[in-house]
Design an enzyme around this catalytic site. Structure first.
Site, PDB file in Angstrom:
ATOM      1  N   LYS A  41       0.871  -1.179   0.000  1.00  0.00           N
ATOM      2  CA  LYS A  41       0.000   0.000   0.000  1.00  0.00           C
ATOM      3  C   LYS A  41       0.904   1.224   0.000  1.00  0.00           C
ATOM      4  O   LYS A  41       1.647   1.463   0.944  1.00  0.00           O
ATOM      5  CB  LYS A  41      -0.908   0.017   1.222  1.00  0.00           C
ATOM      6  CG  LYS A  41      -1.746   1.291   1.309  1.00  0.00           C
ATOM      7  CD  LYS A  41      -2.456   1.422   2.650  1.00  0.00           C
ATOM      8  CE  LYS A  41      -3.072   2.793   2.782  1.00  0.00           C
ATOM      9  NZ  LYS A  41      -3.658   3.051   4.121  1.00  0.00           N
ATOM     10  N   GLY A  47     -11.352   7.590   6.669  1.00  0.00           N
ATOM     11  CA  GLY A  47     -12.528   8.415   6.916  1.00  0.00           C
ATOM     12  C   GLY A  47     -13.761   7.682   7.389  1.00  0.00           C
ATOM     13  O   GLY A  47     -14.718   8.315   7.837  1.00  0.00           O
ATOM     14  N   THR A  57      -8.767   3.122  12.419  1.00  0.00           N
ATOM     15  CA  THR A  57      -9.243   3.915  13.546  1.00  0.00           C
ATOM     16  C   THR A  57     -10.698   3.646  13.881  1.00  0.00           C
ATOM     17  O   THR A  57     -11.075   3.613  15.058  1.00  0.00           O
ATOM     18  CB  THR A  57      -9.045   5.416  13.259  1.00  0.00           C
ATOM     19  OG1 THR A  57      -7.680   5.654  12.915  1.00  0.00           O
ATOM     20  CG2 THR A  57      -9.406   6.257  14.479  1.00  0.00           C
TER      21      THR A  57
END
Length: 261
Positions: free
Chosen positions: A99, A187, A209
């Site tokens: 990534k 997000g 997160t």
């Protein structure tokens, strides 16, 4: 899930990809990963502890359980640093799947598109399977596909913000612009965000997160797994057309007193 996700030569059962940072401890990390149902996890190469052997270390546990590792270049601000980090991951025995994350500044953590394109081009030439973190710009997504990236990873909102899908229209345009898988990255805040991403036709969702920062990470991991599965099923099923006025669920023809029929 019965429908596999193909990224380059890699085949994934789950369309949820999860991170391994921000958990309280290794035990919580293990429990959340298991609850998520993910078979691909992303790890920050620069933060890996390679000194602890076997299942006592995060990397040892992940290898022991057979997770597909997606090393990332978190913390890199130049193409040169990102390329160097990917080469290090390969030297550490990981596959060429990476990534690529090249940040523009430490405040917004938005990607530096120019540096990302440069890093991706170099790594593709070196035989890496590249998954680039990028903006939700369809033009950039197409350029990354043309370079040879195996997927594109547009953000939904700033990293760790939990704001959800801020621009669903751009994600839809990207879906109609590229043919490689689209993995929403950054997000996502809760299960409905993940479901919306999948309902828009994205091929997967990557998050950290949203799970690790939840009050109950293991429960949230399970919720995210179900949301990704439900969103994918809804996309494949095809939602009904939006209408301004009501449409009766049951036909009125033949109903006593009805003027229909």
């Amino acid at each position: 899930m019965t429908e596999a996700l193909h990224i380059g030569s890699f085949v994934l059962r789950s369309r949820l990809i999860v991170g391994t940072g921000k958990y309280k401890n290794l035990e919580e990390t293990k429990a959340a990963l298991e609850a998520s149902g993910a078979d691909m996890v992303t790890v920050a190469v620069r933060r890996l502890d390679m000194s602890t052997p076997g299942g006592d270390s995060l990397i040892g546990y992940l290898k022991q359980k057979g997770y597909t590792l997606l090393p990332n270049t978190a913390g890199c601000y130049t193409a040169e640093d990102a390329v160097r980090t990917c080469r290090l991951a390969r030297e550490l025995g990981m596959s060429g799947l990476v990534k690529v994350e090249v940040l523009g500044d430490p405040k917004t953590l938005f990607p530096d598109v120019v540096q990302t394109l440069e890093a991706a081009a170099t790594l593709v030439k070196e035989g890496f399977t590249v998954l680039p973190y990028t903006t939700d710009d369809p033009i950039t997504a197409k350029k990354l596909e043309d370079i040879g990236c195996a997927a594109v990873m547009p953000l939904a909102a700033p990293i760790g913000s939990g704001l959800g899908i801020r621009n669903p229209y751009n994600l839809e345009i990207i879906r109609n612009t590229v043919s490689v898988p689209i993995i929403v990255d950054a997000g996502v805040g809760t299960a409905s965000d993940a479901a919306i991403a999948m309902e828009l036709g994205c091929d997967g969702v990557l998050m950290n997160t949203a799970i690790a920062g939840a009050r109950e990470p293991v429960r949230m991991a399970r919720a995210m797994r179900l949301a990704v599965e439900a969103g994918r099923e809804a996309f494949l099923a095809g939602r009904i057309e939006r209408r301004l006025y009501a449409t009766a669920s049951s036909p009125l023809a033949g109903v006593i007193g009805s003027k229909v029929g």
